[in-house]
Design a protein around this motif. Structure first.
Motif, mmCIF file in Angstrom:
data_model
loop_
_atom_site.group_PDB
_atom_site.id
_atom_site.type_symbol
_atom_site.label_atom_id
_atom_site.label_comp_id
_atom_site.label_asym_id
_atom_site.label_seq_id
_atom_site.Cartn_x
_atom_site.Cartn_y
_atom_site.Cartn_z
ATOM 1 N N ARG A 135 2.073 6.156 2.662
ATOM 2 C CA ARG A 135 1.506 4.916 3.192
ATOM 3 C C ARG A 135 -0.004 4.878 2.993
ATOM 4 N N SER A 136 -0.474 3.667 2.705
ATOM 5 C CA SER A 136 -1.918 3.448 2.538
ATOM 6 C C SER A 136 -2.221 2.002 2.906
ATOM 7 N N PRO A 137 -3.353 1.737 3.555
ATOM 8 C CA PRO A 137 -3.682 0.349 3.922
ATOM 9 C C PRO A 137 -4.171 -0.491 2.745
ATOM 10 N N ALA A 138 -4.603 0.143 1.654
ATOM 11 C CA ALA A 138 -5.163 -0.593 0.511
ATOM 12 C C ALA A 138 -4.045 -1.043 -0.420
ATOM 13 N N PRO A 139 -3.933 -2.348 -0.707
ATOM 14 C CA PRO A 139 -2.875 -2.832 -1.599
ATOM 15 C C PRO A 139 -3.139 -2.439 -3.050
ATOM 16 N N GLN A 140 -2.062 -2.212 -3.802
ATOM 17 C CA GLN A 140 -2.185 -1.803 -5.202
ATOM 18 C C GLN A 140 -1.828 -2.963 -6.132
ATOM 19 N N GLY A 172 0.816 -1.207 0.000
ATOM 20 C CA GLY A 172 0.000 0.000 0.000
ATOM 21 C C GLY A 172 0.849 1.256 0.000
ATOM 22 N N ASN A 173 2.172 1.091 0.048
ATOM 23 C CA ASN A 173 3.049 2.255 0.202
ATOM 24 C C ASN A 173 3.828 2.547 -1.075
ATOM 25 N N ILE A 174 4.308 3.793 -1.172
ATOM 26 C CA ILE A 174 5.162 4.238 -2.275
ATOM 27 C C ILE A 174 6.342 4.990 -1.663
ATOM 28 N N ARG A 175 7.546 4.462 -1.850
ATOM 29 C CA ARG A 175 8.750 5.138 -1.358
ATOM 30 C C ARG A 175 9.274 6.065 -2.443
ATOM 31 N N TYR A 176 9.890 7.176 -2.027
ATOM 32 C CA TYR A 176 10.502 8.018 -3.041
ATOM 33 C C TYR A 176 11.868 8.518 -2.594
ATOM 34 N N TYR A 177 12.745 8.640 -3.615
ATOM 35 C CA TYR A 177 14.159 8.961 -3.426
ATOM 36 C C TYR A 177 14.536 10.091 -4.380
ATOM 37 N N GLU A 178 15.665 10.713 -4.082
ATOM 38 C CA GLU A 178 16.242 11.684 -5.007
ATOM 39 C C GLU A 178 17.543 11.112 -5.543
ATOM 40 N N ILE A 179 17.707 11.196 -6.875
ATOM 41 C CA ILE A 179 18.900 10.652 -7.532
ATOM 42 C C ILE A 179 19.920 11.768 -7.691
#
Length: 475
Positions: free
Chosen positions: A309-314, A288-295
């Motif tokens: 973060r989110s409880p619902a799976p994608q 349910g989450n999406i991580r983000y980074y800087e390159i």
């Protein structure tokens, strides 16, 4: 000297994800239950397309973006394929043209009418036959109009010139199923990941492999070019079955520049790169989450920013092109998240918190627009050209004037490099053989059940006949 934690100043340190309200989501959609590792979703500035669950073939919905809320069960579909639809992609230069590929071995090009569908669409403007097995991936060339790449389970990548409706090149360097394709900025290089655990950088017009990595410690699944930095990022699995990302120099794939373990979950990691902000987003299938980074250009190259973060799976994620974002809200990226359990498509906006309401030029540099830089003939002759850039400040809602004209052609044998692609079938994979075996077992069980039912019926008829003969009336 006392130790101090390292601090990086970045304008994207506080980027946050904002989920659209329920009335701005798309609800009541029978999202496909297919387990193929694709997004099953494609979006542009006008339409949202989602592969749906259907019987007797493959279909997908095309919904205008402004038509949010609950979608009726009898909403018109694009339903011309005879097998499950495995991938869909919008043409980057003509907003009402979409390509789809299917288990029926075909690639089809569809023209969506203005305002969306009013009835089911079964006739494609172009049907492309060249693969001898099901087709798992389609990708449009990033700078050239009407050049389409398709990857099939026959281990081949075909390059289609849609001006003539035929394959003009074939990349035949893979020894197993192709998992992912990614282009560099000008489309002169193609990176692929394959089930044979190899990462390849290919010159697409010649089919020549420029670099190849045999990933023993890092089994690659997905790959993405990091803009014009001459680097690649892959997601995969370590030898301990933990999810992992690796950064590579595209001119030397002997060793990754860095490898970083993410977590111990099992879902596939989808990478998304935004070349304008140099931000990398990692979304796990089933998470349910999406991580983000800087390159960055110097070590450690990868700087963790935050996590949505989110409880619902994608199940999958569609990504809005840059010219479809809301610049007044400082939106730098937008996902369309498929939540299968709820039949819901949920827009998630990644926003840079700014107080000023004026146009923020530092987070919206010139970006690839909706005009192609090359014609198919120019690109096939060897010309490379960077994409034509546009500003999001003025006229970024401008639509392309290009119109798609389908060539007239008949279904026939397809010969590329002296090989008839429809006749040259590779050996079946172990998974395909297992599927065939189980299908045959199911068919045998079904026939046995039918026979037993017929035997029971025959016995019943015999018993009825015997009772009739022994009845007092007959005596």
């Amino acid at each position: 000297m006392s130790w101090r934690p390292q601090y990086r100043s970045s304008k994207f340190r506080n980027v946050y994800g904002k989920v659209a309200s329920r009335e701005h989501c798309f609800d009541g959609i029978p999202i496909t239950k297919n387990v193929h590792d694709n997004h099953f979703c494609a979006v542009n500035a006008r339409f949202l397309a989602i592969v749906t669950e259907s019987a007797g073939g493959g279909s997908f919905l095309v919904i205008p973006l402004e038509q949010t809320g609950r979608i009726e069960p009898n909403y018109p579909k694009v339903c011309g394929h005879q097998g499950n639809v495995l991938d869909i992609k919008w043409n980057p230069f003509i907003e009402n043209i979409i390509a789809s590929c299917s288990e029926d071995t075909s690639v089809r090009i569809w023209e969506i009418p203005e305002g969306g569908l009013k009835r089911n669409m079964t006739e494609a403007v172009l049907e492309l036959y060249g693969h001898s097995r099901r087709v798992g991936l389609v990708e449009w060339h990033p700078t050239t109009n009407n050049i389409l790449f398709s990857a099939g389970y026959d281990y081949k990548v075909l390059i289609w010139n849609l001006d003539i409706g035929e394959p003009v090149k074939m990349i035949d360097c893979h020894t197993d199923v192709i998992l992912c394709m990614s282009f560099n900025t000008d489309g002169s290089l193609l990176a692929t990941t394959c089930k044979d655990k190899k990462l390849r950088v290919v010159e697409p017009r010649s089919g020549r492999v420029l670099q190849e990595a045999s990933c023993k410690n890092h089994r690659v699944n997905r790959v993405v070019f990091l803009g014009s930095t001459k680097r690649l990022l892959t997601t995969g699995v370590s030898r301990w079955n933990t999810r992992q990302i690796a950064l590579w120099d595209q001119e030397d794939l002997s060793m990754p520049l860095i490898e970083e373990e993410i977590d111990g979950l099992s879902g596939l990691l989808f990478p998304f790169y935004d070349a304008d902000t140099h931000m990398l987003y990692l979304a796990g299938k089933g998470d349910g989450n999406i991580r983000y980074y800087e390159i960055g250009s110097e070590k450690p190259y990868l700087s963790y920013l935050m996590e949505f973060r989110s409880p619902a799976p994608q199940k999958g994620l569609g990504v809005m092109p840059k010219h479809g974002l809301d610049v007044s809200a400082c939106e730098v990226f937008r996902f369309y998240k498929l939540v299968t359990l709820k039949g819901l498509i949920e827009p998630i906006s990644m926003i840079v918190p700014r107080r000023s309401e004026t146009y923020q030029e530092d987070i919206y540099p010139m970006t690839p627009g909706t005009e192609p830089a090359l014609t198919p003939d120019e690109w096939l002759s060897g010309v490379n050209r960077d994409p034509i850039l546009m500003s999001l400040k003025e006229g970024y809602k401008r639509t392309s004037k290009i119109v798609f004209k389908a060539p007239a052609r008949e279904k026939k044998s397809v010969v590329v490099n002296g090989i008839d692609l429809l006749e040259n079938v590779p050996p079946r994979t172990e998974n395909e053989l297992l599927r065939m075996f189980f299908r045959q077992q199911d068919e045998i069980r079904r026939l046995k059940d039918e026979l037993s039912q017929k035997d029971i019926r025959i016995r019943q008829l015999q018993l009825e006949l015997k009772n009739l003969r022994n009845s007092p009336k007959n005596n």
